[in-house]
Write a protein that holds these residues in place. Sequence first.
Motif, PDB file in Angstrom:
ATOM      1  N   TYR A  88       0.909  -0.990   0.059  1.00  0.00           N
ATOM      2  CA  TYR A  88      -0.073  -0.126   0.174  1.00  0.00           C
ATOM      3  C   TYR A  88       0.817   1.321  -0.123  1.00  0.00           C
ATOM      4  N   PHE A  89       0.358   2.322  -0.584  1.00  0.00           N
ATOM      5  CA  PHE A  89       1.175   3.475  -0.728  1.00  0.00           C
ATOM      6  C   PHE A  89       0.953   4.409   0.488  1.00  0.00           C
ATOM      7  N   TYR A  90       1.931   4.673   1.380  1.00  0.00           N
ATOM      8  CA  TYR A  90       1.949   5.690   2.315  1.00  0.00           C
ATOM      9  C   TYR A  90       3.348   6.068   2.650  1.00  0.00           C
ATOM     10  N   PRO A  91       3.341   7.508   3.149  1.00  0.00           N
ATOM     11  CA  PRO A  91       4.936   7.975   3.095  1.00  0.00           C
ATOM     12  C   PRO A  91       5.735   7.405   4.242  1.00  0.00           C
ATOM     13  N   ASP A  92       4.970   6.753   5.191  1.00  0.00           N
ATOM     14  CA  ASP A  92       6.003   6.075   6.173  1.00  0.00           C
ATOM     15  C   ASP A  92       6.522   4.667   5.909  1.00  0.00           C
ATOM     16  N   LEU A  93       6.166   4.270   4.858  1.00  0.00           N
ATOM     17  CA  LEU A  93       6.632   2.967   4.167  1.00  0.00           C
ATOM     18  C   LEU A  93       7.737   2.859   3.193  1.00  0.00           C
ATOM     19  N   ALA A  94       9.036   2.454   3.672  1.00  0.00           N
ATOM     20  CA  ALA A  94      10.068   2.890   2.634  1.00  0.00           C
ATOM     21  C   ALA A  94       9.889   2.307   1.536  1.00  0.00           C
ATOM     22  N   LYS A  95       9.365   1.057   1.373  1.00  0.00           N
ATOM     23  CA  LYS A  95       9.151   0.346   0.152  1.00  0.00           C
ATOM     24  C   LYS A  95       7.783   0.285  -0.456  1.00  0.00           C
ATOM     25  N   ASN A  96       6.796   0.893   0.322  1.00  0.00           N
ATOM     26  CA  ASN A  96       5.446   1.181  -0.112  1.00  0.00           C
ATOM     27  C   ASN A  96       5.196  -0.399  -0.014  1.00  0.00           C
ATOM     28  N   GLU A 259      -8.845  -1.134   2.204  1.00  0.00           N
ATOM     29  CA  GLU A 259      -7.612  -1.219   1.154  1.00  0.00           C
ATOM     30  C   GLU A 259      -7.547  -2.545   0.600  1.00  0.00           C
ATOM     31  N   ASP A 260      -7.027  -2.886  -0.446  1.00  0.00           N
ATOM     32  CA  ASP A 260      -6.829  -4.267  -0.832  1.00  0.00           C
ATOM     33  C   ASP A 260      -5.070  -4.240  -0.937  1.00  0.00           C
ATOM     34  N   TYR A 261      -4.475  -4.934  -0.289  1.00  0.00           N
ATOM     35  CA  TYR A 261      -3.374  -4.988  -0.088  1.00  0.00           C
ATOM     36  C   TYR A 261      -2.418  -5.947  -0.977  1.00  0.00           C
ATOM     37  N   GLY A 262      -3.204  -6.589  -1.761  1.00  0.00           N
ATOM     38  CA  GLY A 262      -2.578  -7.641  -2.753  1.00  0.00           C
ATOM     39  C   GLY A 262      -1.186  -8.162  -2.412  1.00  0.00           C
ATOM     40  N   TYR A 263      -1.646  -8.971  -1.171  1.00  0.00           N
ATOM     41  CA  TYR A 263      -0.482  -9.854  -0.715  1.00  0.00           C
ATOM     42  C   TYR A 263       0.040 -10.808  -1.682  1.00  0.00           C
ATOM     43  N   ILE A 264       1.314 -10.751  -1.748  1.00  0.00           N
ATOM     44  CA  ILE A 264       2.300 -11.972  -2.376  1.00  0.00           C
ATOM     45  C   ILE A 264       3.216 -12.333  -1.452  1.00  0.00           C
TER      46      ILE A 264
ATOM     47  N   PHE B 359      -3.484  -6.008 -10.519  1.00  0.00           N
ATOM     48  CA  PHE B 359      -4.874  -6.852 -10.978  1.00  0.00           C
ATOM     49  C   PHE B 359      -4.656  -8.369 -10.392  1.00  0.00           C
ATOM     50  N   ALA B 360      -3.528  -9.068 -10.857  1.00  0.00           N
ATOM     51  CA  ALA B 360      -3.393 -10.685 -10.611  1.00  0.00           C
ATOM     52  C   ALA B 360      -3.272 -10.812  -9.194  1.00  0.00           C
ATOM     53  N   ARG B 361      -2.848  -9.597  -8.202  1.00  0.00           N
ATOM     54  CA  ARG B 361      -2.788 -10.118  -6.837  1.00  0.00           C
ATOM     55  C   ARG B 361      -3.853  -9.678  -6.173  1.00  0.00           C
ATOM     56  N   MET B 362      -4.846  -8.879  -6.629  1.00  0.00           N
ATOM     57  CA  MET B 362      -5.836  -8.456  -5.731  1.00  0.00           C
ATOM     58  C   MET B 362      -6.909  -9.440  -5.213  1.00  0.00           C
ATOM     59  N   ALA B 363      -7.354  -9.057  -4.290  1.00  0.00           N
ATOM     60  CA  ALA B 363      -8.298  -9.965  -3.442  1.00  0.00           C
ATOM     61  C   ALA B 363      -9.435 -10.326  -4.356  1.00  0.00           C
ATOM     62  N   GLY B 364      -9.813 -11.400  -4.520  1.00  0.00           N
ATOM     63  CA  GLY B 364     -10.883 -11.936  -5.579  1.00  0.00           C
ATOM     64  C   GLY B 364     -10.220 -12.403  -6.878  1.00  0.00           C
ATOM     65  N   TYR B 365      -9.014 -12.044  -7.024  1.00  0.00           N
ATOM     66  CA  TYR B 365      -8.344 -12.487  -8.267  1.00  0.00           C
ATOM     67  C   TYR B 365      -7.050 -13.337  -7.974  1.00  0.00           C
ATOM     68  N   ARG B 366      -6.408 -13.093  -6.810  1.00  0.00           N
ATOM     69  CA  ARG B 366      -5.103 -13.681  -6.870  1.00  0.00           C
ATOM     70  C   ARG B 366      -5.200 -15.023  -6.702  1.00  0.00           C
ATOM     71  N   ASP B 367      -6.375 -15.828  -6.346  1.00  0.00           N
ATOM     72  CA  ASP B 367      -6.629 -17.232  -6.197  1.00  0.00           C
ATOM     73  C   ASP B 367      -6.495 -17.587  -7.671  1.00  0.00           C
TER      74      ASP B 367
END
Lengths: 464, 468
Positions: A88-96, A259-264, B359-367
């Motif tokens: 997520y984008f925030y100024p306190d996060l060095a790598k975002n 927010e959707d954090y798009g975890y990997i 998009f490919a890692r968003m909730a609902g699509y990442r699976d």
Amino acid sequence: MNSTTLPATEVMIGLEVHVQLNTQSKLFCSCPTHPSKDIPNSATCPICLGHPGTKPVTNKQAIAAAIKLACALQGKLASELVFSRKTYFYPDLAKNFQITQYEIPLATGGKILLESGKAITLKRLHVEEDPAAIVREPACSLVDYNRSGIPLCEIVTEPCLSSPEEAREFLKKLLEIMEYLDIFHPEDTIKADTNVSIKKTNFRRVEIKNVTGFKEVERALVHEIKRQQSDAAGVVQETRGWNAEKGLTYAMRSKEDEEDYGYILEPDLPPYTLPLAWIAEIQATIPELGREKAARFVKQWKIDPTDASILASEKKLAELYERMAKEVNPILTARWMRRELLRALNSSEKTIEEINERNLLNLFTLLDKKAITDAIGQELMKKIIIEGIDPQQYVKQHQLGKVNDLSELTNLCKEAITENPKAVEDYKQGEPKAFQALVGSVMKKTKGKGDPKIINETLKGMLR
Amino acid sequence: MRSMITEWIQDLRQGASAEEKVAKLLEELQKSNMEDHYLNAICKEQAIAAARAVDKKVKSKQQLGKLAGIPISVKDCLCVKGVESTAGSKMLKGYHPLFDATAVERCRNQDAIIIGKTSQDEFGFGGFSVNVGKDYQIPKNPVDSERSCGGSSGGAAGLTKKANIPALAESTGGSIVNPAAFCGVYGLCPTYGRVSRYGLIDYASSLDKIGPMATSIEDAALLMEIIAGHDNKDATSSTTLVDYYTTSISKGVKKLKLGIVKEAFPDNSEVESHVWKSIKKLEAAGSTYQEISLPKNAAYGIPAYYIIAMSEASTNLAKLCGMRYGMQEKIEGDYNTYFTKVRSNFGQEAKRRILLGTFARMAGYRDAYYLKALSVRKMLQEEYAKAFKDVDVIITPTMPIVAPKFSEISKLTPLQHYQMDVLTVGPNLAGLPHLSIPSGTLRKMPVGMMAIAPPWMEKRLIQLGGVL
């Protein structure tokens, strides 16, 4: 602070607690966690500043500390250490993005027991890096990266706490355990996100983000429960903030704006199989914890359970108690440490480490031998803590030994009766307080040194 | 081709001055770079100072490193201390790293002279070096300037071919072997984890690998030997012992079993027949070959690769927001407005990959995308592992075509562009070492043959390269 008159079944509270692990260096680089000089951005390097090209390397000390906590809380450890990226984008996060644990936390389950015996069950425990600190200035915001990459442990409870008081007690117990494990730096803060819902709204979940300190957590919850009760229809599923100054929670974002954090999976840190031998090694370092210690104190030293539980709530205090109890009357020592020692420490803002143990032991010995009165004992306790006096010498120098000379005390009792005719009258009318006033008067004449037992008996005899 | 490194070191031993040689080279490069655009930065002062230090060592008879006085180029995505390192992106204009990448440091420890940063597709996003960042020039093929060098390590391959300068390159999905084949040089992409990625400006961390390019297999082997090996600054770098690559070349290869991938030779093209000529040479030298099939890799390699690569890239590029280094804009509005303004300086392909990857890692699509791609990747790795039970080395053409003309590339859709990687994504996804070996020319344009080995078997590839 009595928050709610609601019965336990009416409120559901869950906590996500963030505590700093007391490692020497940060989670993914070798910058110090407690720099010697408190200068912003002095404890930074290209890694915790997120410079392109740098890579994280996990600090094993931090993982060891978290494993220790997980074991002490009886959680189930994962077989592998797996990190994820939360973007997520925030100024306190060095790598975002924040390196945290998502799919596979370090541990699941576990529990903490409250004084009442209620078990607060845990969902998960994981390790993550702290973002930098944002310093708000009137004209701008500044970022201090000294905090960037500090190792945090997040502990998530099931929503099974049923009052703000329980939430506070839970946090206190957690810190007590961490202190026992020697994985928490007392100067560091504890932060919590809390979710709270009440039956009246059909348990519609509201989250309060980022509350610092366990007293504030309790305050925020008290306020939020009141708010929900007074306007149940208006409660929506949302995330709220806490304004400690105004004592108010305020709306931050609704569920739709989450927010959707798009975890990997963190590709720079491959899964690491936790060696069983390492875990066993860590487990072996877990000491007897407060609860167990208190139970043992009651059994071994025959002391009052409340005294035991208070003395065992702080590791250093408990250790000091045991050293004293081995030398001198353990029951008397427990009572005096719990009441007078803690009172003297609180009012003087001194710490346990600053106490001269020899002096303390001398005081308890004097009291045990009944060589001084309780009143003198209380005075001496203050002087030991603040001035560092040796009570034995001090008693000699100032002639503070207990006065138990019967003829001297009889004379003083006579004086007191003559000087306080009203008290005598009142006592005879059946006013017991008046008797205490007479005792006090004699005590004053002895400068606190008179044996209260003799004074009592003498006065009673005279007034019969 | 003879080893450039051996000749250059011989010259120095016979009294030539490294400083003079390097100065002359840099002067030539400064001129030629106006035309061919292989270099994003030339580090003249650093290089001359380093060459002078080598001359001093020679004079005072100190022990010389294995790369004493040798000019080396470094792909722009690798950090060189104090030298602008941008990965070919306007977003990193002005970024002067505070440290050397480990691979660069190891070359320097052997007295190499870093002469400059080679041009590339922005962050490695492309196969023809036409996706250079805003304000950058496209490198031209050294054989035919109307054609591409390939990519993304296009500048590295072009310069290696044209000026005979060994290169440190980088591959995520084929970026070493692709330009090596198009320019007619050796390009060796090692096993994932063989070379430390510390100091590499990430494209996709689970796929990125650093490897050498050279005009001779000897030089590629030497460079590999120097940069390979564990590094405690990169958690993904392996502790597996490094083989002696250089000394193994002269020993030649025993009889190897080659696996010729059926799907990689679909239509008897001229490129295919050139690769067959090399296979026949290997046969003549004692190897045998058999046809094998890798149908899963052929079908799912590209989608799995692009989903994983873009997902990771979209997080890796998040840090570029104009706060701490690189591109900055005038500060206006809140942080979101500012970040957005700064991030508009990404090139078009970078923007496309950030959007698709997010998009490919968003909730609902990442699976359905990200997690699915991870499991497909495992499946493809298993397909290779199975194939290696029967053969020692897997052979395909490196690229299905020779270097295309820029006029042809401009007609490609993004998807057609991605499909050009059909042969190279497999070993990259599986993290397998692979080598592109020059295999003759087709109407002057170089053809490359790709050899793929099991993990940590770089030595086998180098020996094979030595036979041809």
